[in-house]
Design an enzyme around this catalytic site. Structure first.
Site, PDB file in Angstrom:
ATOM      1  N   THR A 181       0.922  -1.294  -0.065  1.00 45.20           N
ATOM      2  CA  THR A 181       0.130  -0.046   0.002  1.00 45.20           C
ATOM      3  C   THR A 181       0.856   1.189   0.130  1.00 45.20           C
ATOM      4  O   THR A 181       2.151   1.156   0.263  1.00 45.20           O
ATOM      5  CB  THR A 181      -0.788   0.188   1.288  1.00 45.20           C
ATOM      6  OG1 THR A 181       0.299   0.073   2.466  1.00 45.20           O
ATOM      7  CG2 THR A 181      -1.926  -0.994   1.339  1.00 45.20           C
ATOM      8  N   ASP A 182       0.252   2.379  -0.599  1.00 47.42           N
ATOM      9  CA  ASP A 182       1.070   3.457  -0.184  1.00 47.42           C
ATOM     10  C   ASP A 182       0.719   3.655   1.492  1.00 47.42           C
ATOM     11  O   ASP A 182      -0.229   2.915   2.198  1.00 47.42           O
ATOM     12  CB  ASP A 182       0.189   4.937  -0.792  1.00 47.42           C
ATOM     13  CG  ASP A 182       1.113   6.050  -0.875  1.00 47.42           C
ATOM     14  OD1 ASP A 182       2.052   6.151   0.317  1.00 47.42           O
ATOM     15  OD2 ASP A 182       0.872   7.015  -1.462  1.00 47.42           O
ATOM     16  N   TRP A 183       1.324   4.655   2.341  1.00 52.45           N
ATOM     17  CA  TRP A 183       1.485   4.660   3.514  1.00 52.45           C
ATOM     18  C   TRP A 183       0.018   4.800   4.015  1.00 52.45           C
ATOM     19  O   TRP A 183      -0.751   6.006   4.079  1.00 52.45           O
ATOM     20  CB  TRP A 183       2.321   5.406   3.967  1.00 52.45           C
ATOM     21  CG  TRP A 183       3.717   4.807   4.268  1.00 52.45           C
ATOM     22  CD1 TRP A 183       4.507   4.925   5.344  1.00 52.45           C
ATOM     23  CD2 TRP A 183       4.473   4.011   3.497  1.00 52.45           C
ATOM     24  NE1 TRP A 183       5.682   4.255   5.473  1.00 52.45           N
ATOM     25  CE2 TRP A 183       5.494   3.700   4.419  1.00 52.45           C
ATOM     26  CE3 TRP A 183       4.190   3.423   1.903  1.00 52.45           C
ATOM     27  CZ2 TRP A 183       6.631   2.357   3.710  1.00 52.45           C
ATOM     28  CZ3 TRP A 183       5.141   2.288   1.560  1.00 52.45           C
ATOM     29  CH2 TRP A 183       6.323   2.174   2.302  1.00 52.45           C
ATOM     30  N   GLY A 184      -0.849   3.816   4.559  1.00 46.36           N
ATOM     31  CA  GLY A 184      -1.852   3.890   5.199  1.00 46.36           C
ATOM     32  C   GLY A 184      -3.042   3.935   4.289  1.00 46.36           C
ATOM     33  O   GLY A 184      -4.096   4.391   4.452  1.00 46.36           O
ATOM     34  N   ALA A 185      -2.718   3.273   3.122  1.00 41.48           N
ATOM     35  CA  ALA A 185      -3.907   3.219   1.967  1.00 41.48           C
ATOM     36  C   ALA A 185      -4.776   2.090   2.196  1.00 41.48           C
ATOM     37  O   ALA A 185      -5.731   1.875   1.172  1.00 41.48           O
ATOM     38  CB  ALA A 185      -3.408   3.338   0.712  1.00 41.48           C
TER      39      ALA A 185
END
Ligand code: BGC
Length: 757
Positions: free
Chosen positions: A230-234
């Protein structure tokens, strides 16, 4: 050492496998010590390392190790030099090995849909072909070192405004032609070890939940083999993510999502095999790094700084020059603007590098003993007008032979996290440029920006050099280019519209906060300006040199193509000036058929070549059927209609020097289901139905006034062309209205035609 990952996974508990699917902290994967699975670190880049030894964050807030900041993608793309960016990747790959980083988080290949996107500086281009070639070359450079890359942000992350939740409404054709191909090319040619999915939704589904995106398109269509993070926190719905093909959650959610995975397996909602599969993909990449460490790798910051300088000299774009550049050593030069002393060379956010050193144009000039005076003129950080500074700058400009104004966007004007409001430079800079232009016709403007700016003074300026965000060596590179030690050779990887309002996404960007409608479709950047014949300040592909180039003898290896042919297109390029230089030769394709709405032309090849004065070289590029094609949603496939295509070679999208024509023949047929509203034209142009319809028309229409030619009918108002066009556009049902057949006959005809399909 070949590892038996399946065996290793069979020894892991469900909790351990689920745990492996999220980070241990901000930057590490989880170790499973009892089984010898180590934790490995990933780190931001992509134009240098942002390795955070201490506390992690994804916004560039906390310090990272001292590293080398290379030019950002806005600059490197302008080099049009795949070898050079491969080399940059190679340097970064070595730095990663030296710093024990298993994956560098990049390259970022999102398309520059609007000049306002705050993160454009990190992205390559408005053109997916160029972005794909640059990305693939960078990835193979880094991965030479057995370090992974994470191509990002998959997909359609084209704005910062509400990037974490916005829903992009975008057609499949537009995705496949504009927003996907850079990823596709990189996956097919360079197999990045990881892909980072974007925060946003596409047509209602978060990328992190999107099975079509992460499995159908990425793995089945393109053959991706690594893991998706994921992108960070996605993460949206972690369990759906596992089903969709999302392997690693970063950074982590305090074990909460790991527990959800475990519970879903235990309750029978999630097949454990899918968790095994995610774990295996992650382990594969971890061990491909761990088992191939390079003890010889060093991070030589001084040597890499020199490389950063050299790379930037290949990226800068000479936008305009009336002959004032290169500067002469004997000239008295006034440097104006704080960027001369404090260049803006990188953007804010997760790609922010703690640079080992930064060279400014001023310090380089001073070190070389150039005849340069300096006036701060305006601040590099804010938009504040200072009358006294304007007065000093004007006085210095009057005294000098040439005034060089170092302009650009302050940090706060463009960054990750938010978009720009407009395309303007700070007002204080525009005022300064106007004031200096009044007293000094030999005024050169240097630009430090990550995305286009409006340049209302451009036509009155003697020279303009676009340095973009050129990395920590930007000052030295500027000096070398200004004084002609290196000949500029960058070409724009994006159009500079005259006004923001000209941009095709202007009416829809950034949407209402919930939805971003990609209503301009495939008409992005020059695909729009060109087709609309809308003047721009500088066109895609534009870039000047201190020499000139002539193009001649364009040749195409054949004038006809089919689905599997590859044609070679060649052209002789001659350096007609008096200094050595590099030219970026561009190949565009134009579809001359009217089957679909298509841009006037699209980039399908480029090559950079270096020539001594007087030297001629033959440059070769290749094209295949895909280069002629658009994505045909009715087929769910790429499609080029049979017919003629034009091949255009030039030095910019608005500077075409030679052209040729080829014809193409395809076996692919568009799906057809005949009904009352199918037109005669459609049926006549389809080989499966043409004959039957022609015969039927002859039979049925013998006595009909509609099929008589104008002279027969004696009506001058109805020309043959008009008659043909009317017939072509006539739906079958109208044949009944005009008495050419009865209802029963028409239904029989429709059934017969459908049978033959
Ligand atoms: C950015 C990514 C970056 C990640 C880690 C996110 O906010 O969108 O590009 O790699 O943070 O810093």
């Amino acid at each position: 050492m070949a590892r038996d990952l399946k065996k290793l996974i069979s020894e892991m508990t469900l909790e351990e496998k689920a745990g492996l699917c999220s980070g241990a902290d901000f930057w590490h994967t989880k170790a499973v010590e009892r089984l010898g699975i180590p934790a490995v670190m990933v780190s931001d880049g992509p134009h240098g390392l942002r390795k955070q030894d201490q506390e992690g964050d994804h916004l560039g807030i906390n310090d990272s190790i001292v590293a080398v900041c290379f030019p950002a993608a806005c600059a490197t793309a302008s080099s049009f030099d795949t070898e050079m960016i491969h080399h940059m990747g190679d340097v970064i790959g070595q730095e990663c090995q030296a710093e024990d980083l298993s994956v560098v988080l990049g390259p970022a290949v999102n398309i520059k849909r609007s000049p306002l996107c705050g993160r454009n500086f990190e992205y390559f281009s408005e053109d997916p072909f160029l972005a794909g070639k640059m990305a693939a070359a960078y990835i193979s450079g880094v991965q030479k070192w057995d370090v992974g890359t994470s191509i990002k942000h998959f997909a359609a992350n084209n704005q910062e405004h509400r990037r974490m939740s916005v829903n992009d409404e975008v057609s499949e054709r537009t995705l496949r032609e504009i927003y996907f191909p850079a990823f596709e090319e990189a996956v097919k040619k360079a197999q990045p070890k990881t892909v980072m999915c974007s925060y946003n939704k596409i047509n209602g589904t978060y990328s992190s939940d999107n099975q079509w995106l992460l499995t159908q398109v990425l793995r089945r269509d393109w053959g991706f083999k690594g893991y998706v993070m994921t992108d960070w926190g996605a993460v949206d719905d972690r369990v759906q993510g596992i089903r969709a093909g999302l392997d690693l959650e970063m950074p982590a959610s305090n074990g909460e999502n790991d527990r959800k995975i475990v519970e879903a397996v235990q309750s029978g909602m999630l097949d454990e095999k899918l968790v095994d599969q995610a774990a295996e993909r992650i382990l594969e990449v971890i061990f491909s790094y761990v088992d191939h460490r390079h003890p010889e790798a060093v991070f030589d910051r001084d040597a890499d700084h020199e490389k950063a300088v050299e790379i930037e000299t290949q990226c800068a774009v000479l936008l305009q020059n009336n002959g004032v550049l290169p500067l002469k050593a004997s000239d008295r030069i006034a440097y104006i603007g704080e960027f001369a002393d404090k260049p803006r060379y990188q953007g804010g956010g997760s790609s922010h590098i703690n640079s080992s050193k930064v060279t400014s144009a001023l310090s380089s000039a001073q070190r070389k003993g150039r005849k340069v005076t300096y006036v701060k003129g305006f601040s590099a950080d804010a938009d504040v007008e200072d009358e006294e500074e304007i007065r000093k700058a004007v006085a210095a400009a009057v005294e000098a032979d040439v005034a060089v104004i170092f302009a650009g966007l302050p940090d706060s004007f463009e960054s990750e996290g938010y978009d720009r409001d407009n395309m303007k430079l700070p007002e204080c800079q525009n005022r300064m440029i106007e004031a200096v232009l009044k007293v000094q016709p030999n005024t050169v403007v240097i630009l430090h920006n990550g995305s286009p700016v409006e340049c209302p003074w451009a036509e009155r300026t003697a020279g303009i050099l676009e340095m973009y965000l050129g990395g920590q060596g930007v000052g030295e590179a500027t000096d070398q280019l200004l004084y002609g030690e290196v000949n500029p050779s960058g070409h724009l990887a994006e159009s500079f519209p005259l006004h923001l309002e000209d941009n095709p996404s202007y009416l829809f960007f950034p949407g209402d906060g919930h939805t971003a409608r990609y209503a301009e479709g495939v008409f992005v950047g020059y695909r729009y300006y060109d087709t609309k014949k809308l003047p721009v300040r500088w066109a895609f592909g534009h870039g000047l040199s201190y020499t000139t180039f002539a193009y001649d003898h364009m040749k195409v290896s054949a004038d006809h193509m089919t689905g599997d042919s590859i044609l070679t297109v060649s052209v002789d390029v001659k350096n007609t000036g008096s200094v050595k230089g590099k030219e970026v030769v561009q190949l565009y394709v134009r579809d001359l058929n009217k089957t679909a709405e298509r841009p006037l032309k699209e980039l399908k090849g480029f090559a950079k070549t270096e020539l001594e004065p007087g030297e001629t070289k033959t440059v070769q590029m290749q094209i295949c059927a895909r280069d002629l094609s658009y994505f045909e949603e009715r087929l769910g496939d790429w499609y080029a209609p049979s017919g003629d295509y034009e091949l255009l070679i030039g030095s910019a999208s608005d500077d075409i020097r030679c052209s040729g024509r080829i014809s193409f023949k395809t076996e692919k047929l568009l799906p057809l289901k005949v009904a009352g509203d199918t037109t005669i034209g459609e049926l006549m142009s389809d080989p499966r139905t043409a004959q039957t319809v022609q015969k039927m028309m002859q039979e049925a229409g013998k006595d009909s006034p509609l099929t008589q030619s104008s002279s027969d009918a004696g009506q001058e108002a109805v020309s043959d062309k008009m008659m043909q066009e009317m017939m072509a556009g006539m739906p079958l049902k109208s044949l009944v209205s005009f008495g050419m057949m009865n209802l029963e006959q028409m239904e029989g005809l429709i059934a017969m035609l459908n049978q033959s399909l």
